[in-house]
Design a protein around this motif. Structure first.
Motif, PDB file in Angstrom:
ATOM      1  N   LYS A  36       0.570  -1.220  -0.045  1.00  0.00           N
ATOM      2  CA  LYS A  36      -0.057   0.086  -0.151  1.00  0.00           C
ATOM      3  C   LYS A  36       0.952   1.309   0.036  1.00  0.00           C
ATOM      4  O   LYS A  36       0.447   2.368  -0.659  1.00  0.00           O
ATOM      5  N   PHE A  37       1.950   1.289   0.584  1.00  0.00           N
ATOM      6  CA  PHE A  37       2.812   2.507   0.709  1.00  0.00           C
ATOM      7  C   PHE A  37       4.296   1.968   0.333  1.00  0.00           C
ATOM      8  O   PHE A  37       5.118   2.112   0.860  1.00  0.00           O
ATOM      9  N   SER A  38       4.389   1.542  -1.126  1.00  0.00           N
ATOM     10  CA  SER A  38       5.541   1.062  -1.250  1.00  0.00           C
ATOM     11  C   SER A  38       7.053   2.019  -1.445  1.00  0.00           C
ATOM     12  O   SER A  38       7.714   1.460  -0.799  1.00  0.00           O
ATOM     13  N   VAL A  39       6.700   3.189  -1.619  1.00  0.00           N
ATOM     14  CA  VAL A  39       7.872   4.118  -1.651  1.00  0.00           C
ATOM     15  C   VAL A  39       8.474   4.131   0.067  1.00  0.00           C
ATOM     16  O   VAL A  39       9.544   3.981   0.274  1.00  0.00           O
ATOM     17  N   TYR A  40       7.434   4.309   0.741  1.00  0.00           N
ATOM     18  CA  TYR A  40       7.947   4.663   2.215  1.00  0.00           C
ATOM     19  C   TYR A  40       8.175   3.479   2.731  1.00  0.00           C
ATOM     20  O   TYR A  40       9.031   3.203   3.539  1.00  0.00           O
ATOM     21  N   ALA A  41       7.833   2.328   2.437  1.00  0.00           N
ATOM     22  CA  ALA A  41       7.969   0.847   2.709  1.00  0.00           C
ATOM     23  C   ALA A  41       9.332   0.479   2.405  1.00  0.00           C
ATOM     24  O   ALA A  41      10.195  -0.003   3.184  1.00  0.00           O
ATOM     25  N   TRP A  42       9.948   0.748   1.255  1.00  0.00           N
ATOM     26  CA  TRP A  42      11.264   0.709   0.722  1.00  0.00           C
ATOM     27  C   TRP A  42      12.207   1.556   1.605  1.00  0.00           C
ATOM     28  O   TRP A  42      13.358   0.981   1.839  1.00  0.00           O
ATOM     29  N   ILE A  43      11.787   2.887   1.854  1.00  0.00           N
ATOM     30  CA  ILE A  43      12.594   3.758   2.625  1.00  0.00           C
ATOM     31  C   ILE A  43      12.946   2.872   3.992  1.00  0.00           C
ATOM     32  O   ILE A  43      13.890   2.907   4.550  1.00  0.00           O
ATOM     33  N   GLY A  44      11.779   2.336   4.432  1.00  0.00           N
ATOM     34  CA  GLY A  44      11.679   1.646   5.963  1.00  0.00           C
ATOM     35  C   GLY A  44      12.662   0.477   5.751  1.00  0.00           C
ATOM     36  O   GLY A  44      13.520   0.335   6.731  1.00  0.00           O
ATOM     37  N   TYR A  85      12.085  -9.849  24.350  1.00  0.00           N
ATOM     38  CA  TYR A  85      12.146  -8.573  23.451  1.00  0.00           C
ATOM     39  C   TYR A  85      11.456  -8.757  22.265  1.00  0.00           C
ATOM     40  O   TYR A  85      10.572  -7.680  21.783  1.00  0.00           O
ATOM     41  N   LEU A  86      11.620  -9.682  21.440  1.00  0.00           N
ATOM     42  CA  LEU A  86      10.845 -10.020  20.381  1.00  0.00           C
ATOM     43  C   LEU A  86       9.188 -10.019  20.313  1.00  0.00           C
ATOM     44  O   LEU A  86       8.777  -9.304  19.769  1.00  0.00           O
ATOM     45  N   ILE A  87       8.972 -10.819  21.496  1.00  0.00           N
ATOM     46  CA  ILE A  87       7.356 -10.624  21.706  1.00  0.00           C
ATOM     47  C   ILE A  87       6.834  -9.481  22.117  1.00  0.00           C
ATOM     48  O   ILE A  87       5.868  -9.228  21.635  1.00  0.00           O
ATOM     49  N   THR A  88       7.664  -8.576  22.906  1.00  0.00           N
ATOM     50  CA  THR A  88       7.209  -7.550  23.304  1.00  0.00           C
ATOM     51  C   THR A  88       7.135  -6.296  22.389  1.00  0.00           C
ATOM     52  O   THR A  88       6.106  -5.741  22.322  1.00  0.00           O
ATOM     53  N   PHE A  89       8.118  -6.165  21.797  1.00  0.00           N
ATOM     54  CA  PHE A  89       8.426  -5.007  20.907  1.00  0.00           C
ATOM     55  C   PHE A  89       8.185  -5.251  19.310  1.00  0.00           C
ATOM     56  O   PHE A  89       8.173  -4.380  18.420  1.00  0.00           O
ATOM     57  N   VAL A  90       8.599  -6.415  18.931  1.00  0.00           N
ATOM     58  CA  VAL A  90       8.239  -6.740  17.682  1.00  0.00           C
ATOM     59  C   VAL A  90       6.870  -7.416  17.063  1.00  0.00           C
ATOM     60  O   VAL A  90       6.394  -7.166  16.226  1.00  0.00           O
ATOM     61  N   PHE A  91       6.565  -8.481  18.081  1.00  0.00           N
ATOM     62  CA  PHE A  91       5.398  -9.252  17.704  1.00  0.00           C
ATOM     63  C   PHE A  91       4.035  -8.258  17.366  1.00  0.00           C
ATOM     64  O   PHE A  91       3.303  -8.637  16.397  1.00  0.00           O
ATOM     65  N   PRO A  92       3.859  -7.066  17.940  1.00  0.00           N
ATOM     66  CA  PRO A  92       2.693  -6.355  17.705  1.00  0.00           C
ATOM     67  C   PRO A  92       2.738  -5.964  16.395  1.00  0.00           C
ATOM     68  O   PRO A  92       1.711  -5.728  15.576  1.00  0.00           O
ATOM     69  N   PHE A  93       3.800  -5.634  15.893  1.00  0.00           N
ATOM     70  CA  PHE A  93       3.926  -4.924  14.454  1.00  0.00           C
ATOM     71  C   PHE A  93       3.435  -6.034  13.274  1.00  0.00           C
ATOM     72  O   PHE A  93       3.361  -5.906  12.174  1.00  0.00           O
ATOM     73  N   LEU A  94       3.718  -7.389  13.618  1.00  0.00           N
ATOM     74  CA  LEU A  94       3.008  -8.477  12.753  1.00  0.00           C
ATOM     75  C   LEU A  94       1.488  -8.448  12.399  1.00  0.00           C
ATOM     76  O   LEU A  94       1.266  -8.642  11.504  1.00  0.00           O
ATOM     77  N   PHE A  95       1.098  -7.802  13.330  1.00  0.00           N
ATOM     78  CA  PHE A  95      -0.641  -7.513  13.150  1.00  0.00           C
ATOM     79  C   PHE A  95      -0.895  -6.034  12.547  1.00  0.00           C
ATOM     80  O   PHE A  95      -2.296  -6.091  12.725  1.00  0.00           O
ATOM     81  N   LEU A  96      -0.088  -5.414  12.281  1.00  0.00           N
ATOM     82  CA  LEU A  96      -0.407  -4.349  11.559  1.00  0.00           C
ATOM     83  C   LEU A  96      -1.394  -4.403  10.229  1.00  0.00           C
ATOM     84  O   LEU A  96      -0.985  -5.226   9.632  1.00  0.00           O
ATOM     85  N   SER A  97      -2.411  -3.719  10.223  1.00  0.00           N
ATOM     86  CA  SER A  97      -3.331  -3.822   9.072  1.00  0.00           C
ATOM     87  C   SER A  97      -2.780  -3.516   7.778  1.00  0.00           C
ATOM     88  O   SER A  97      -1.973  -2.796   7.461  1.00  0.00           O
ATOM     89  N   THR A  99      -4.289  -2.138   5.271  1.00  0.00           N
ATOM     90  CA  THR A  99      -4.997  -0.847   5.070  1.00  0.00           C
ATOM     91  C   THR A  99      -5.021   0.018   6.275  1.00  0.00           C
ATOM     92  O   THR A  99      -6.047   0.044   6.776  1.00  0.00           O
ATOM     93  N   PRO A 100      -3.726   0.238   6.886  1.00  0.00           N
ATOM     94  CA  PRO A 100      -4.146   1.171   8.200  1.00  0.00           C
ATOM     95  C   PRO A 100      -4.942   2.292   7.925  1.00  0.00           C
ATOM     96  O   PRO A 100      -4.282   3.195   7.052  1.00  0.00           O
ATOM     97  N   SER A 101      -5.724   2.686   9.171  1.00  0.00           N
ATOM     98  CA  SER A 101      -6.324   4.209   8.935  1.00  0.00           C
ATOM     99  C   SER A 101      -5.252   5.004   9.567  1.00  0.00           C
ATOM    100  O   SER A 101      -4.246   4.678  10.221  1.00  0.00           O
ATOM    101  N   PHE A 102      -5.575   6.313   9.584  1.00  0.00           N
ATOM    102  CA  PHE A 102      -4.702   7.262  10.123  1.00  0.00           C
ATOM    103  C   PHE A 102      -4.633   7.076  11.755  1.00  0.00           C
ATOM    104  O   PHE A 102      -3.581   6.924  12.227  1.00  0.00           O
ATOM    105  N   CYS A 103      -5.862   6.669  12.477  1.00  0.00           N
ATOM    106  CA  CYS A 103      -5.736   6.483  13.891  1.00  0.00           C
ATOM    107  C   CYS A 103      -4.901   5.263  14.071  1.00  0.00           C
ATOM    108  O   CYS A 103      -4.053   5.379  15.220  1.00  0.00           O
ATOM    109  N   THR A 104      -4.910   4.199  13.455  1.00  0.00           N
ATOM    110  CA  THR A 104      -4.091   3.152  13.433  1.00  0.00           C
ATOM    111  C   THR A 104      -2.636   3.373  13.563  1.00  0.00           C
ATOM    112  O   THR A 104      -1.753   2.912  14.302  1.00  0.00           O
ATOM    113  N   LEU A 105      -2.157   4.157  12.499  1.00  0.00           N
ATOM    114  CA  LEU A 105      -0.861   4.402  12.469  1.00  0.00           C
ATOM    115  C   LEU A 105      -0.645   5.468  13.524  1.00  0.00           C
ATOM    116  O   LEU A 105       0.850   5.220  13.729  1.00  0.00           O
ATOM    117  N   VAL A 106      -1.182   6.265  13.789  1.00  0.00           N
ATOM    118  CA  VAL A 106      -0.841   7.198  15.052  1.00  0.00           C
ATOM    119  C   VAL A 106      -0.722   6.305  16.406  1.00  0.00           C
ATOM    120  O   VAL A 106       0.380   6.511  16.950  1.00  0.00           O
TER     121      VAL A 106
END
Length: 177
Positions: A36-44, A85-97, A99-106
């Motif tokens: 969905k955000f290819s340019v920003y994702a490649w920068i990431g 560390y991985l479960i606490t700080f990385v695992f939540p990002f596996l479930f990022l939608s 098509t995240p909404s603005f509120c989800t990204l915030v």
């Protein structure tokens, strides 16, 4: 003047090690958002790879400073904290939608800032998957003068002296024998 310079350098090195510990989260979020955000994702992805490489860079650069002798009285491997560390700080990002909404990204942004504050203010930043992937473990070493952290490829042996470079405060990088 020299002490101020060394102190500033040690803070910078600790910050770079901290940033490198975030590389898994940066890479996962970037890969999750690539459709969905290819340019920003490649920068990431590029930032994630560069942040991973920072760990090696910091360790390589500090080897030029004279080592200190250290004799451990006790040793504990801190690598077993990496799954936490991985479960606490990385695992939540596996479930990022996808098509995240603005509120989800915030919300994820706030979580990321909170995570960064926790990591930088504690020794959790030393629990670094990037260090483990390049062959280093972090050990808590008890000495006659107190407890220190040592980044090393080999487990320090109790009552056997070794040399290590100071990275910051009570954080050291062991020297190859």
């Amino acid at each position: 003047m020299l002490i101020d310079l060394l102190y500033k350098r040690s803070l910078v090195e600790r910050f770079w090690l901290f940033i490198s510990s975030l590389s898994p989260a940066i890479l996962i979020v970037s890969i999750r958002l690539i459709e969905k955000f290819s340019v920003y994702a490649w920068i990431g992805i590029i930032v994630g790879i560069l942040s991973f490489l920072l760990a090696y860079s910091v360790l390589s650069g500090r080897k030029k400073v004279g080592p200190d002798p250290i004799t451990p009285l006790g040793v504990q491997d801190e690598t077993d904290q990496i799954p936490t560390y991985l479960i606490t700080f990385v695992f939540p990002f596996l479930f990022l939608s996808d098509t995240p909404s603005f509120c989800t990204l915030v919300a994820y942004g706030v979580f990321l800032i909170f995570m960064m504050a926790l990591l930088f203010r504690t020794d959790v930043a030393l629990v670094n998957p990037a260090l483990l992937l390049i062959g280093y473990h972090v050990y808590t070493v008890e000495t006659v003068s107190g407890s220190i952290r040592v980044i090393s490829r080999r487990r320090p042996v109790i009552k056997t002296s070794f040399k290590a470079h100071s990275l910051s405060g009570s954080l050291y990088l062991s020297v190859k024998k």
